[in-house]
Design a protein around this motif. Structure first.
Motif, PDB file in Angstrom:
ATOM      1  N   LEU A 128      15.659  -4.403   5.834  1.00 47.11           N
ATOM      2  CA  LEU A 128      16.498  -5.103   6.810  1.00 47.11           C
ATOM      3  C   LEU A 128      16.475  -6.615   6.556  1.00 47.11           C
ATOM      4  O   LEU A 128      17.509  -7.276   6.616  1.00 47.11           O
ATOM      5  N   LYS A 129      15.300  -7.134   6.237  1.00 49.14           N
ATOM      6  CA  LYS A 129      15.181  -8.572   5.958  1.00 49.14           C
ATOM      7  C   LYS A 129      16.053  -8.934   4.754  1.00 49.14           C
ATOM      8  O   LYS A 129      16.822  -9.891   4.789  1.00 49.14           O
ATOM      9  N   ASN A 130      15.928  -8.148   3.703  1.00 46.72           N
ATOM     10  CA  ASN A 130      16.699  -8.378   2.489  1.00 46.72           C
ATOM     11  C   ASN A 130      18.199  -8.261   2.767  1.00 46.72           C
ATOM     12  O   ASN A 130      18.989  -9.116   2.380  1.00 46.72           O
ATOM     13  N   SER A 131      18.586  -7.207   3.469  1.00 47.72           N
ATOM     14  CA  SER A 131      20.002  -6.956   3.765  1.00 47.72           C
ATOM     15  C   SER A 131      20.596  -8.072   4.631  1.00 47.72           C
ATOM     16  O   SER A 131      21.688  -8.562   4.363  1.00 47.72           O
ATOM     17  N   LEU A 132      19.863  -8.492   5.649  1.00 44.31           N
ATOM     18  CA  LEU A 132      20.357  -9.551   6.542  1.00 44.31           C
ATOM     19  C   LEU A 132      20.442 -10.891   5.819  1.00 44.31           C
ATOM     20  O   LEU A 132      21.374 -11.652   6.018  1.00 44.31           O
ATOM     21  N   HIS A 133      19.493 -11.155   4.931  1.00 48.09           N
ATOM     22  CA  HIS A 133      19.542 -12.406   4.169  1.00 48.09           C
ATOM     23  C   HIS A 133      20.699 -12.409   3.186  1.00 48.09           C
ATOM     24  O   HIS A 133      21.269 -13.448   2.917  1.00 48.09           O
ATOM     25  N   GLN A 134      21.049 -11.241   2.663  1.00 44.51           N
ATOM     26  CA  GLN A 134      22.185 -11.142   1.739  1.00 44.51           C
ATOM     27  C   GLN A 134      23.495 -11.436   2.474  1.00 44.51           C
ATOM     28  O   GLN A 134      24.411 -12.018   1.929  1.00 44.51           O
ATOM     29  N   GLN A 135      23.578 -10.976   3.722  1.00 43.37           N
ATOM     30  CA  GLN A 135      24.838 -11.084   4.470  1.00 43.37           C
ATOM     31  C   GLN A 135      24.989 -12.416   5.198  1.00 43.37           C
ATOM     32  O   GLN A 135      26.077 -12.805   5.560  1.00 43.37           O
ATOM     33  N   SER A 136      23.894 -13.113   5.460  1.00 43.88           N
ATOM     34  CA  SER A 136      23.963 -14.319   6.281  1.00 43.88           C
ATOM     35  C   SER A 136      23.733 -15.561   5.436  1.00 43.88           C
ATOM     36  O   SER A 136      22.675 -15.749   4.868  1.00 43.88           O
ATOM     37  N   PHE A 137      24.766 -16.403   5.371  1.00 41.57           N
ATOM     38  CA  PHE A 137      24.641 -17.638   4.594  1.00 41.57           C
ATOM     39  C   PHE A 137      24.219 -18.794   5.509  1.00 41.57           C
ATOM     40  O   PHE A 137      23.886 -19.856   5.060  1.00 41.57           O
ATOM     41  N   GLU A 138      24.288 -18.542   6.804  1.00 40.90           N
ATOM     42  CA  GLU A 138      23.920 -19.603   7.737  1.00 40.90           C
ATOM     43  C   GLU A 138      22.413 -19.586   7.945  1.00 40.90           C
ATOM     44  O   GLU A 138      21.643 -19.451   7.035  1.00 40.90           O
ATOM     45  N   THR A 142      15.045 -14.793  11.608  1.00 44.00           N
ATOM     46  CA  THR A 142      13.582 -14.938  11.671  1.00 44.00           C
ATOM     47  C   THR A 142      12.900 -13.576  11.521  1.00 44.00           C
ATOM     48  O   THR A 142      13.484 -12.540  11.825  1.00 44.00           O
ATOM     49  N   ASP A 143      11.653 -13.618  11.057  1.00 42.33           N
ATOM     50  CA  ASP A 143      10.868 -12.394  10.917  1.00 42.33           C
ATOM     51  C   ASP A 143      10.724 -11.690  12.262  1.00 42.33           C
ATOM     52  O   ASP A 143      10.742 -10.466  12.329  1.00 42.33           O
ATOM     53  N   GLU A 144      10.573 -12.492  13.336  1.00 42.99           N
ATOM     54  CA  GLU A 144      10.431 -11.895  14.672  1.00 42.99           C
ATOM     55  C   GLU A 144      11.685 -11.104  15.049  1.00 42.99           C
ATOM     56  O   GLU A 144      11.599 -10.003  15.579  1.00 42.99           O
ATOM     57  N   GLY A 145      12.830 -11.696  14.768  1.00 45.97           N
ATOM     58  CA  GLY A 145      14.113 -11.030  15.061  1.00 45.97           C
ATOM     59  C   GLY A 145      14.248  -9.731  14.280  1.00 45.97           C
ATOM     60  O   GLY A 145      14.720  -8.712  14.802  1.00 45.97           O
ATOM     61  N   ILE A 146      13.790  -9.757  13.019  1.00 41.59           N
ATOM     62  CA  ILE A 146      13.868  -8.551  12.174  1.00 41.59           C
ATOM     63  C   ILE A 146      12.895  -7.490  12.693  1.00 41.59           C
ATOM     64  O   ILE A 146      13.227  -6.309  12.740  1.00 41.59           O
ATOM     65  N   GLU A 151      11.968  -2.282  15.352  1.00 42.19           N
ATOM     66  CA  GLU A 151      11.498  -1.492  16.498  1.00 42.19           C
ATOM     67  C   GLU A 151      12.648  -0.696  17.128  1.00 42.19           C
ATOM     68  O   GLU A 151      12.492   0.476  17.466  1.00 42.19           O
ATOM     69  N   ILE A 152      13.797  -1.355  17.276  1.00 42.46           N
ATOM     70  CA  ILE A 152      14.983  -0.669  17.846  1.00 42.46           C
ATOM     71  C   ILE A 152      15.381   0.501  16.944  1.00 42.46           C
ATOM     72  O   ILE A 152      15.645   1.609  17.401  1.00 42.46           O
ATOM     73  N   THR A 153      15.390   0.234  15.612  1.00 45.19           N
ATOM     74  CA  THR A 153      15.769   1.262  14.640  1.00 45.19           C
ATOM     75  C   THR A 153      14.780   2.426  14.664  1.00 45.19           C
ATOM     76  O   THR A 153      15.178   3.593  14.662  1.00 45.19           O
ATOM     77  N   MET A 154      13.489   2.108  14.696  1.00 50.04           N
ATOM     78  CA  MET A 154      12.466   3.157  14.719  1.00 50.04           C
ATOM     79  C   MET A 154      12.595   4.004  15.991  1.00 50.04           C
ATOM     80  O   MET A 154      12.506   5.225  15.940  1.00 50.04           O
ATOM     81  N   LYS A 155      12.826   3.334  17.105  1.00 55.06           N
ATOM     82  CA  LYS A 155      12.965   4.040  18.378  1.00 55.06           C
ATOM     83  C   LYS A 155      14.150   5.012  18.317  1.00 55.06           C
ATOM     84  O   LYS A 155      14.096   6.119  18.834  1.00 55.06           O
TER      85      LYS A 155
END
Length: 203
Positions: A128-138, A142-146, A151-155
């Motif tokens: 998810l970190k890798n994917s979000l960094h690829q898509q977001s140029f701005e 943050t690691d906390e957000g990921i 947690e949402i995904t696991m749930k």
């Protein structure tokens, strides 16, 4: 490739790949050999990782290095670090004409990074970190957000609450919400890219 050897290979692959006609299998094998030759390889091993990633990028519009690497390993069934003609056609049969079940298995295979058949919390975080960094140029996520996203995904996906996602968990979640198929990043080509490619190679 001489005609006799080509015909034999087409016959052999066509027995296991039902989504292509023999003429289409032949077309894909010819394409495979032209790509191997273009790479300057005189041996018959096949496509190495860099060449294959170039194909995923240039033909299928993929840009995520980590996921392209994982797609390579999902194609490379015998783990010899090269994709042979058989693996090429079988992999493309999922890419181009795969059933929902085949795509489900393929995506799961791409996502479980450590080879134990499960997607762990750590694996989900990294993807998810890798994917979000690829898509977001701005601003970088943050690691906390990921972590919250993990947690949402696991749930949502870990039905037996064992802290990891098994294929059964993944399948159940995706059947309930098909948008979850590529939840950890795009590992299948987009529909318009596929259409253009099928026209290009006349299949």
């Amino acid at each position: 490739m001489e005609q006799k050897a080509l015909k034999k290979l087409v016959e052999s692959i066509s027995k296991t790949v039902k989504s292509f006609q023999k003429s289409e299998v032949e077309c894909l094998i010819r394409l495979f050999h032209s790509l191997v030759k273009k790479d300057g390889k005189v041996d018959k091993i096949g496509l190495d990782r860099n060449t294959f990633q170039g194909i995923l990028h240039n033909i299928f519009g993929m840009t995520d290095d980590i996921l392209m690497d994982r797609v390579f390993f999902a194609f490379d069934k015998d783990n010899d670090n090269h994709i042979n003609a058989d693996e090429w056609v079988k992999g493309l049969s999922v890419f181009l004409r795969g059933t929902f079940e085949e795509k489900l298995k393929f995506c799961f295979e791409v996502y479980y990074l450590n080879g134990d058949g499960y997607i762990s919390r750590e694996g989900a975080f990294d993807m998810l970190k890798n994917s979000l960094h690829q898509q977001s140029f701005e601003e970088k996520t943050t690691d906390e957000g990921i972590k919250e996203l993990v947690e949402i995904t696991m749930k949502k996906m870990d039905y037996d609450n064992d802290g990891k996602i098994s294929f059964a968990d993944f399948e159940r979640a995706v059947r309930e919400d098909t948008l979850l198929l590529e939840v950890f990043g795009p590992c299948l080509p987009e529909a318009q890219v596929l259409s253009a490619y099928q026209i290009r190679i006349k299949i």
